[in-house]
Design an enzyme around this catalytic site. Structure first.
Site, mmCIF file in Angstrom:
data_model
loop_
_atom_site.group_PDB
_atom_site.id
_atom_site.type_symbol
_atom_site.label_atom_id
_atom_site.label_comp_id
_atom_site.label_asym_id
_atom_site.label_seq_id
_atom_site.Cartn_x
_atom_site.Cartn_y
_atom_site.Cartn_z
ATOM 1 N N HIS A 49 14.625 -5.321 -3.465
ATOM 2 C CA HIS A 49 14.555 -4.435 -2.301
ATOM 3 C C HIS A 49 14.325 -5.255 -1.036
ATOM 4 C CE1 HIS A 49 10.185 -4.681 -3.456
ATOM 5 N NE2 HIS A 49 10.084 -4.882 -2.148
HETATM 6 P P1 TYD Z 1 7.661 -1.814 -7.527
HETATM 7 O O1 TYD Z 1 8.070 -1.426 -6.146
HETATM 8 O O2 TYD Z 1 8.584 -1.462 -8.655
HETATM 9 O O3 TYD Z 1 7.358 -3.374 -7.586
HETATM 10 P P2 TYD Z 1 8.353 -4.623 -7.311
HETATM 11 O O4 TYD Z 1 9.063 -4.314 -6.038
HETATM 12 O O5 TYD Z 1 7.428 -5.771 -7.212
HETATM 13 O O6 TYD Z 1 9.282 -4.752 -8.445
HETATM 14 O O7 TYD Z 1 6.219 -1.187 -7.806
HETATM 15 C C1 TYD Z 1 5.735 -0.917 -9.102
HETATM 16 C C2 TYD Z 1 4.877 0.353 -9.037
HETATM 17 O O8 TYD Z 1 3.717 0.140 -8.258
HETATM 18 C C3 TYD Z 1 5.629 1.528 -8.443
HETATM 19 O O9 TYD Z 1 5.285 2.678 -9.214
HETATM 20 C C4 TYD Z 1 5.043 1.675 -7.061
HETATM 21 C C5 TYD Z 1 3.641 1.110 -7.204
HETATM 22 N N1 TYD Z 1 3.128 0.445 -5.996
HETATM 23 C C6 TYD Z 1 2.077 1.023 -5.324
HETATM 24 O O10 TYD Z 1 1.563 2.084 -5.695
HETATM 25 N N2 TYD Z 1 1.601 0.398 -4.221
HETATM 26 C C7 TYD Z 1 2.120 -0.772 -3.773
HETATM 27 O O11 TYD Z 1 1.637 -1.320 -2.759
HETATM 28 C C8 TYD Z 1 3.223 -1.360 -4.469
HETATM 29 C C9 TYD Z 1 3.845 -2.651 -4.002
HETATM 30 C C10 TYD Z 1 3.694 -0.712 -5.586
#
Ligand code: TYD
Length: 133
Positions: A49
């Site tokens: 992303h």
């Molecule tokens: P995700 O966006 O999939 O992580 P990455 O981009 O590192 O692959 O996030 C994993 C999960 O954690 C998703 O359910 C959203 C949650 N999350 C939060 O609640 N707060 C945050 O600050 C972040 C980064 C993720």
């Protein structure tokens, strides 16, 4: 692409090392959120992303991992493997994190609270977005 590397001052003495990070001092933004990624399974690639507004500092405080950065024109891969070195990721930058060592702890300091509306999760939409900036 010029990756913005960060090297923290290490306050080392005979007891060991300490790194301190303060908002608007070592970190050039207000720190509104801290999160960390650990226990990442072998072969996992995550991220995929970009953010419209968010700025982040990434430090792999234990173990190692790699980060792919893509500004829509150029791509660069960076190894993070020291607890006192990191990278700043500005907005409008596609990122993927991969090659996590089993003991990796990737610490992220972020300029904004979590906001799903700030994410661009589709690569074609990301290219369209940066090309219209
Ligand atoms: P995700 O966006 O999939 O992580 P990455 O981009 O590192 O692959 O996030 C994993 C999960 O954690 C998703 O359910 C959203 C949650 N999350 C939060 O609640 N707060 C945050 O600050 C972040 C980064 C993720």
């Amino acid at each position: 692409m010029k990756v913005e590397r960060f090297v923290a001052q290490q306050h080392g003495d005979s007891r060991g090392q300490l790194v301190a990070l303060e908002e608007n001092k070592e970190i050039p933004f207000d720190i509104k959120r801290v999160y960390y990624i650990y226990d990442t399974l072998s072969g996992v690639r995550r991220g995929f992303h970009a953010h419209k507004k968010l700025k982040q500092l990434l430090i792999c405080v234990h173990g190692s991992c790699k980060i792919l950065l893509d500004d829509g024109k150029e791509k660069e891969n960076v190894v993070l493997d020291k607890p006192f070195e990191g990278i700043f990721i500005e907005s409008n930058m596609w990122r993927e994190m991969y090659d996590f060592s089993p003991d990796a702890v990737l610490l992220v300091l972020a300029s904004e609270v979590y906001d799903e509306a700030d994410y661009i999760r589709n690569y074609d939409k990301f290219l369209e977005y940066v090309n219209n900036q």
